[in-house]
Write a protein that holds these residues in place. Sequence first.
Motif, mmCIF file in Angstrom:
data_model
loop_
_atom_site.group_PDB
_atom_site.id
_atom_site.type_symbol
_atom_site.label_atom_id
_atom_site.label_comp_id
_atom_site.label_asym_id
_atom_site.label_seq_id
_atom_site.Cartn_x
_atom_site.Cartn_y
_atom_site.Cartn_z
ATOM 1 N N VAL A 80 0.836 -1.203 0.000
ATOM 2 C CA VAL A 80 0.000 0.000 0.000
ATOM 3 C C VAL A 80 0.870 1.252 0.000
ATOM 4 O O VAL A 80 0.607 2.214 -0.731
ATOM 5 C CB VAL A 80 -0.947 -0.005 1.214
ATOM 6 N N PHE A 81 1.930 1.226 0.811
ATOM 7 C CA PHE A 81 2.788 2.416 0.922
ATOM 8 C C PHE A 81 3.443 2.743 -0.414
ATOM 9 O O PHE A 81 3.431 3.898 -0.854
ATOM 10 C CB PHE A 81 3.859 2.207 1.991
ATOM 11 N N PHE A 82 4.023 1.750 -1.067
ATOM 12 C CA PHE A 82 4.749 2.013 -2.311
ATOM 13 C C PHE A 82 3.815 2.256 -3.499
ATOM 14 O O PHE A 82 4.285 2.571 -4.594
ATOM 15 C CB PHE A 82 5.726 0.882 -2.602
ATOM 16 N N HIS A 83 2.515 2.094 -3.296
ATOM 17 C CA HIS A 83 1.539 2.492 -4.310
ATOM 18 C C HIS A 83 0.929 3.855 -3.987
ATOM 19 O O HIS A 83 0.046 4.321 -4.699
ATOM 20 C CB HIS A 83 0.428 1.434 -4.444
ATOM 21 N N HIS A 84 1.413 4.464 -2.891
ATOM 22 C CA HIS A 84 0.964 5.810 -2.523
ATOM 23 C C HIS A 84 2.014 6.792 -3.044
ATOM 24 O O HIS A 84 3.119 6.890 -2.507
ATOM 25 C CB HIS A 84 0.825 5.911 -0.993
ATOM 26 N N LYS A 85 1.696 7.520 -4.095
ATOM 27 C CA LYS A 85 2.676 8.334 -4.797
ATOM 28 C C LYS A 85 3.280 9.413 -3.899
ATOM 29 O O LYS A 85 4.495 9.651 -3.925
ATOM 30 C CB LYS A 85 2.039 8.972 -6.035
ATOM 31 N N LEU A 86 2.450 10.075 -3.115
ATOM 32 C CA LEU A 86 2.969 11.127 -2.249
ATOM 33 C C LEU A 86 3.893 10.548 -1.176
ATOM 34 O O LEU A 86 4.923 11.143 -0.845
ATOM 35 C CB LEU A 86 1.813 11.888 -1.598
ATOM 36 N N GLY A 87 3.515 9.388 -0.628
ATOM 37 C CA GLY A 87 4.355 8.748 0.373
ATOM 38 C C GLY A 87 5.718 8.374 -0.175
ATOM 39 O O GLY A 87 6.748 8.566 0.485
ATOM 40 N N VAL A 88 5.744 7.851 -1.393
ATOM 41 C CA VAL A 88 7.012 7.478 -2.029
ATOM 42 C C VAL A 88 7.848 8.725 -2.319
ATOM 43 O O VAL A 88 9.071 8.721 -2.117
ATOM 44 C CB VAL A 88 6.752 6.681 -3.322
ATOM 45 N N CYS A 89 7.206 9.786 -2.769
ATOM 46 C CA CYS A 89 7.929 11.041 -3.008
ATOM 47 C C CYS A 89 8.536 11.569 -1.710
ATOM 48 O O CYS A 89 9.679 12.041 -1.688
ATOM 49 C CB CYS A 89 6.990 12.089 -3.597
ATOM 50 N N GLY A 90 7.764 11.485 -0.629
ATOM 51 C CA GLY A 90 8.283 11.918 0.664
ATOM 52 C C GLY A 90 9.459 11.082 1.118
ATOM 53 O O GLY A 90 10.461 11.603 1.624
ATOM 54 N N LEU A 91 9.380 9.757 0.931
ATOM 55 C CA LEU A 91 10.484 8.864 1.299
ATOM 56 C C LEU A 91 11.730 9.188 0.492
ATOM 57 O O LEU A 91 12.848 9.227 1.053
ATOM 58 C CB LEU A 91 10.069 7.412 1.084
ATOM 59 N N CYS A 92 11.583 9.427 -0.803
ATOM 60 C CA CYS A 92 12.734 9.767 -1.649
ATOM 61 C C CYS A 92 13.374 11.077 -1.184
ATOM 62 O O CYS A 92 14.609 11.196 -1.139
ATOM 63 C CB CYS A 92 12.301 9.882 -3.106
ATOM 64 N N GLY A 93 12.534 12.051 -0.839
ATOM 65 C CA GLY A 93 13.067 13.319 -0.344
ATOM 66 C C GLY A 93 13.834 13.145 0.949
ATOM 67 O O GLY A 93 14.921 13.713 1.126
ATOM 68 N N ILE A 94 13.305 12.344 1.871
ATOM 69 C CA ILE A 94 13.983 12.108 3.149
ATOM 70 C C ILE A 94 15.315 11.405 2.927
ATOM 71 O O ILE A 94 16.334 11.752 3.552
ATOM 72 C CB ILE A 94 13.078 11.268 4.076
ATOM 73 N N LEU A 95 15.344 10.419 2.035
ATOM 74 C CA LEU A 95 16.591 9.708 1.746
ATOM 75 C C LEU A 95 17.637 10.649 1.153
ATOM 76 O O LEU A 95 18.837 10.542 1.475
ATOM 77 C CB LEU A 95 16.322 8.542 0.796
#
Length: 293
Positions: free
Chosen positions: A22-37
Amino acid sequence: MKNENRFMIISQNDKPKGFFYVFFHHKLGVCGLCGILLFILMAIFAPMLGDMPQGYGDFSSVQLAPSAEHFFGTDAMGLDVFLQVVWGARTSIRMGLMVVLYSILIGVPVGLIAGFFGKKTGEFLMGVTDLFLTLPMLPLMIMMAAILGPSIENVALVVGVLSWPRIARVTRAATLEAMGMQYIEAAKCLGIPTGVILGKHVFPYASSFILVETTMLMATAILAESGISFLGLGDPTVWSWGKILQGAQQNGIFFQAWWCSLFPSIFILLFVVSFNFFSLGIREGLNPRSREI
């Protein structure tokens, strides 16, 4: 055979989706994770990108516009703004982690005790929590930072002490929800010690709710630190995005050398947005309805 195969397909599709799916199909969540990394990588490799700016730079390089040599230009002291922003990422992440730690150490025990015991104990603790929530945070942060002295540890302590009510309320709500479950009632009837019930049963249930709140608290922490540093009450020995903005304001170059204020402001915005998006993805992944077909 056809009916059996159809039944097997339906049964496989009826399996609940996992958190990561579910998380990796949530586009905003993935964008946020990429930004944090990206921010974490920036903080880790800051020494490889350049030494921390100190003192004065080359006076022949004062207020240079962004170029191939200085990506974000230079400030009124001739120091590279790009290196200031990169080293400021270290301060932001360190600040956020310390604030979260302080908030958890205070807020989680208060929320667990208030939710588990309820009645007078819970009402008293929630009354204290509500009192902290009604206090004006910014003036108190300024006053406490001025009293304790300008250091990143003191600023983190001030922000953490004033931010724990959010964690406490979330923990209490999750604890009250867990108290209505049968396995908690069974544990109490069996005479299992309160500490064991809270630590092994209630807290794991509440941890997912706490995780969502802590990710949002990281964004609040950097905003608070930037505000305090901009007012001159931050740690003068480290670079932070608020300190860069303070230098731009003190030297009157907000508009003359726009890059000195633009780039740290962009990074503050990206940091806050990344953690907010990340928290949305986590919340979606933990939502039982999102994990159903």
